[in-house]
Design a protein around this motif. Sequence first.
Motif, short mmCIF file in Angstrom:
data_model
loop_
_atom_site.label_atom_id
_atom_site.label_comp_id
_atom_site.label_asym_id
_atom_site.label_seq_id
_atom_site.Cartn_x
_atom_site.Cartn_y
_atom_site.Cartn_z
N ARG A 316 4.82 10.27 -7.25
CA ARG A 316 6.14 10.66 -6.72
C ARG A 316 6.93 9.43 -6.26
O ARG A 316 8.15 9.37 -6.42
CB ARG A 316 5.97 11.67 -5.59
N MET A 317 6.24 8.44 -5.72
CA MET A 317 6.91 7.21 -5.30
C MET A 317 7.51 6.49 -6.51
O MET A 317 8.65 6.02 -6.48
CB MET A 317 5.93 6.29 -4.57
N LEU A 318 6.73 6.38 -7.59
CA LEU A 318 7.22 5.71 -8.79
C LEU A 318 8.47 6.42 -9.31
O LEU A 318 9.48 5.77 -9.63
CB LEU A 318 6.13 5.70 -9.86
N VAL A 319 8.42 7.73 -9.42
CA VAL A 319 9.56 8.49 -9.93
C VAL A 319 10.79 8.28 -9.04
O VAL A 319 11.91 8.08 -9.53
CB VAL A 319 9.20 9.99 -10.03
N ASP A 320 10.59 8.30 -7.74
CA ASP A 320 11.70 8.12 -6.80
C ASP A 320 12.33 6.74 -6.96
O ASP A 320 13.56 6.60 -7.04
CB ASP A 320 11.19 8.29 -5.37
N VAL A 321 11.50 5.69 -7.04
CA VAL A 321 12.01 4.32 -7.18
C VAL A 321 12.78 4.15 -8.48
O VAL A 321 13.88 3.59 -8.51
CB VAL A 321 10.84 3.31 -7.08
N VAL A 322 12.22 4.65 -9.58
CA VAL A 322 12.86 4.48 -10.89
C VAL A 322 14.18 5.24 -10.94
O VAL A 322 15.16 4.76 -11.53
CB VAL A 322 11.90 4.93 -12.01
N SER A 323 14.24 6.40 -10.30
CA SER A 323 15.49 7.18 -10.29
C SER A 323 16.62 6.44 -9.58
O SER A 323 17.80 6.75 -9.78
CB SER A 323 15.26 8.54 -9.63
N LYS A 324 16.26 5.46 -8.75
CA LYS A 324 17.25 4.71 -7.96
C LYS A 324 17.46 3.29 -8.50
O LYS A 324 17.93 2.42 -7.78
CB LYS A 324 16.80 4.69 -6.50
N ASN A 325 17.09 3.09 -9.77
CA ASN A 325 17.33 1.82 -10.48
C ASN A 325 16.33 0.74 -10.12
O ASN A 325 16.59 -0.45 -10.32
CB ASN A 325 18.76 1.29 -10.23
N GLY A 326 15.16 1.13 -9.61
CA GLY A 326 14.18 0.13 -9.20
C GLY A 326 12.97 0.07 -10.09
O GLY A 326 12.73 0.94 -10.93
N ASN A 327 12.20 -1.00 -9.92
CA ASN A 327 10.84 -1.11 -10.43
C ASN A 327 9.89 -0.92 -9.26
O ASN A 327 10.26 -1.20 -8.11
CB ASN A 327 10.58 -2.50 -11.03
N LEU A 328 8.67 -0.50 -9.54
CA LEU A 328 7.65 -0.43 -8.51
C LEU A 328 6.59 -1.49 -8.79
O LEU A 328 6.00 -1.49 -9.87
CB LEU A 328 7.00 0.95 -8.47
N LEU A 329 6.41 -2.39 -7.83
CA LEU A 329 5.33 -3.38 -7.91
C LEU A 329 4.29 -2.94 -6.90
O LEU A 329 4.39 -3.26 -5.71
CB LEU A 329 5.85 -4.78 -7.60
N ILE A 330 3.32 -2.18 -7.35
CA ILE A 330 2.30 -1.65 -6.46
C ILE A 330 1.14 -2.65 -6.41
O ILE A 330 0.82 -3.27 -7.42
CB ILE A 330 1.83 -0.25 -6.90
N ASN A 331 0.54 -2.80 -5.26
CA ASN A 331 -0.49 -3.82 -5.09
C ASN A 331 -1.89 -3.25 -5.07
O ASN A 331 -2.17 -2.23 -4.42
CB ASN A 331 -0.26 -4.57 -3.77
N VAL A 332 -2.79 -3.94 -5.77
CA VAL A 332 -4.21 -3.68 -5.65
C VAL A 332 -4.83 -4.88 -4.94
O VAL A 332 -4.48 -6.02 -5.22
CB VAL A 332 -4.87 -3.44 -7.03
N GLY A 333 -5.71 -4.60 -3.99
CA GLY A 333 -6.36 -5.68 -3.24
C GLY A 333 -7.85 -5.66 -3.51
O GLY A 333 -8.59 -4.84 -2.94
N PRO A 334 -8.34 -6.51 -4.41
CA PRO A 334 -9.78 -6.53 -4.69
C PRO A 334 -10.60 -7.06 -3.53
O PRO A 334 -10.07 -7.76 -2.66
CB PRO A 334 -9.88 -7.46 -5.90
N ASP A 335 -11.88 -6.74 -3.52
CA ASP A 335 -12.76 -7.34 -2.52
C ASP A 335 -13.04 -8.79 -2.92
O ASP A 335 -12.60 -9.26 -3.98
CB ASP A 335 -14.04 -6.52 -2.34
N ALA A 336 -13.77 -9.51 -2.10
CA ALA A 336 -13.99 -10.93 -2.35
C ALA A 336 -14.67 -11.18 -3.69
O ALA A 336 -14.39 -12.16 -4.39
CB ALA A 336 -14.80 -11.55 -1.22
N ALA A 337 -15.55 -10.27 -4.08
CA ALA A 337 -16.30 -10.45 -5.33
C ALA A 337 -15.44 -10.24 -6.56
O ALA A 337 -15.83 -10.62 -7.67
CB ALA A 337 -17.49 -9.50 -5.36
N GLY A 338 -14.26 -9.62 -6.38
CA GLY A 338 -13.36 -9.39 -7.51
C GLY A 338 -13.39 -7.97 -8.04
O GLY A 338 -12.97 -7.72 -9.17
#
Length: 449
Positions: A316-338
């Motif tokens: 729903r966040m992606l759809v909302d952002v795109v409807s308003k002319n945006g891109n979504l840069l969502i972050n993944v945070g790996p653990d130390a091992a990768g």
Amino acid sequence: MMNFEKRTGPDFGAEAPVYPTNGVPDWYRDAKLGFFVHWGLYSVPAWAVQHGEGVNIPTEDAYAWHQYAEWYGNTVRIAGSPTWERHQRLYGPGTSYEDLADLWDASAFDADAFVGELVDAGAKYVVPTTKHHEGFCLWGTGTTGFNAVARGPRRDLIAEFHDATRRAGAKFGVYYSGALDWHVSDFPAIESDTDLFRYRRNDEHFARYATAQLDELVERFSPDLLWNDIEWPDGGKGREDYGVAETLSRYFAAVPGGVVNDRWGVPYHGFLTREYTHIDEIIPQPWESTRGLGYSFGYNSAEDTRHTLSGPDLIRMLVDVVSKNGNLLINVGPDAAGRIPELQRQTMQQLGAWLRVNGSAIYGTRPWVRFGEAAGAPVRYTRSDAGVHVHALDPSAGELPLPSELSAGKARWADGPHAEVIRAADGSTSVRIPDALRESPVATVTVTP
């Protein structure tokens, strides 16, 4: 969160530098979804105070109780902070934050598998952190020995990310912390937004250092995107060859189809950035929403399902952002091992599954005449050559009202079948949502004339 395009640096008057005229390329506007990857020394302790609903943290304690795990190198220097207390207990008073470099074991990291999961989740571009505010470089730089090739992982992690991303057919970007580098600075800990800009180096020497690192990244990796953070040292904002204007000119000469963000502290902006911020209307300029899957960008091992976006929430966040002319840069945070934490992986997999069916209503689209409706059922609009895509944010309602502009059109669901259009006696038109779609996070119908 602050809007960085409002920070435009010193006024040079008639001696102002000449900035590039490059705009935002179509590839970026078409991409819609990118993945940030915050990975660094902060991934070793992997901890920050939990935030979220019901948590009240006074403004004056916001930095001592920072929600971002990647700020560990700052919060650990605030005596008495929860991070400081935990660090003393786990590592002892003789272990500095920078000592964690020798504890970082990234042996489980498989770049192709990692990037493959991001692309499967729908990513069209991937942006790893090359150097965060801690100053630890994740590539084999010639500017400092404080890097992942010389210490810790003993690997050129950015080269691995770059090669895997190119092999996967996605665009490759780099995050770089331009004006904060705690490794080569000697300031007190940052404890307020004012300190954020007060306690940073603005001298020529540091500007040259930052430029040399960014030039290395451009020369080695030709990144499609430069994502700078927390501005640039003021000593490098003029007409110097190590200044922002000349640095960006060199970048665009090397990567003509490249793009940059707005966080340089100068009058030139690429796309605008909005961090952990909900936008209420269409922004006419290309922009990007960014946040973590949790309350942090760097991995916070203390977070659980209460702090992590669910798959439906992210869709729903992606759809909302795109409807308003945006891109979504969502972050993944790996653990130390990768490794990608399982909670984040589950959310990513749900997003990817939805996009495999509905991606044509997201990728390559532009905003319609409005993003949604002020009243009635929650709905968002996007448009493409195929028609207007109407996204029902609550398919369980069973019906999707169509706006008057689309009432005479033909409707088809994203997975192919024609939609059942209901025309009421009062002139209103709606689409019956099939039972099979009523449990979907978002049901999307495309309306053509």
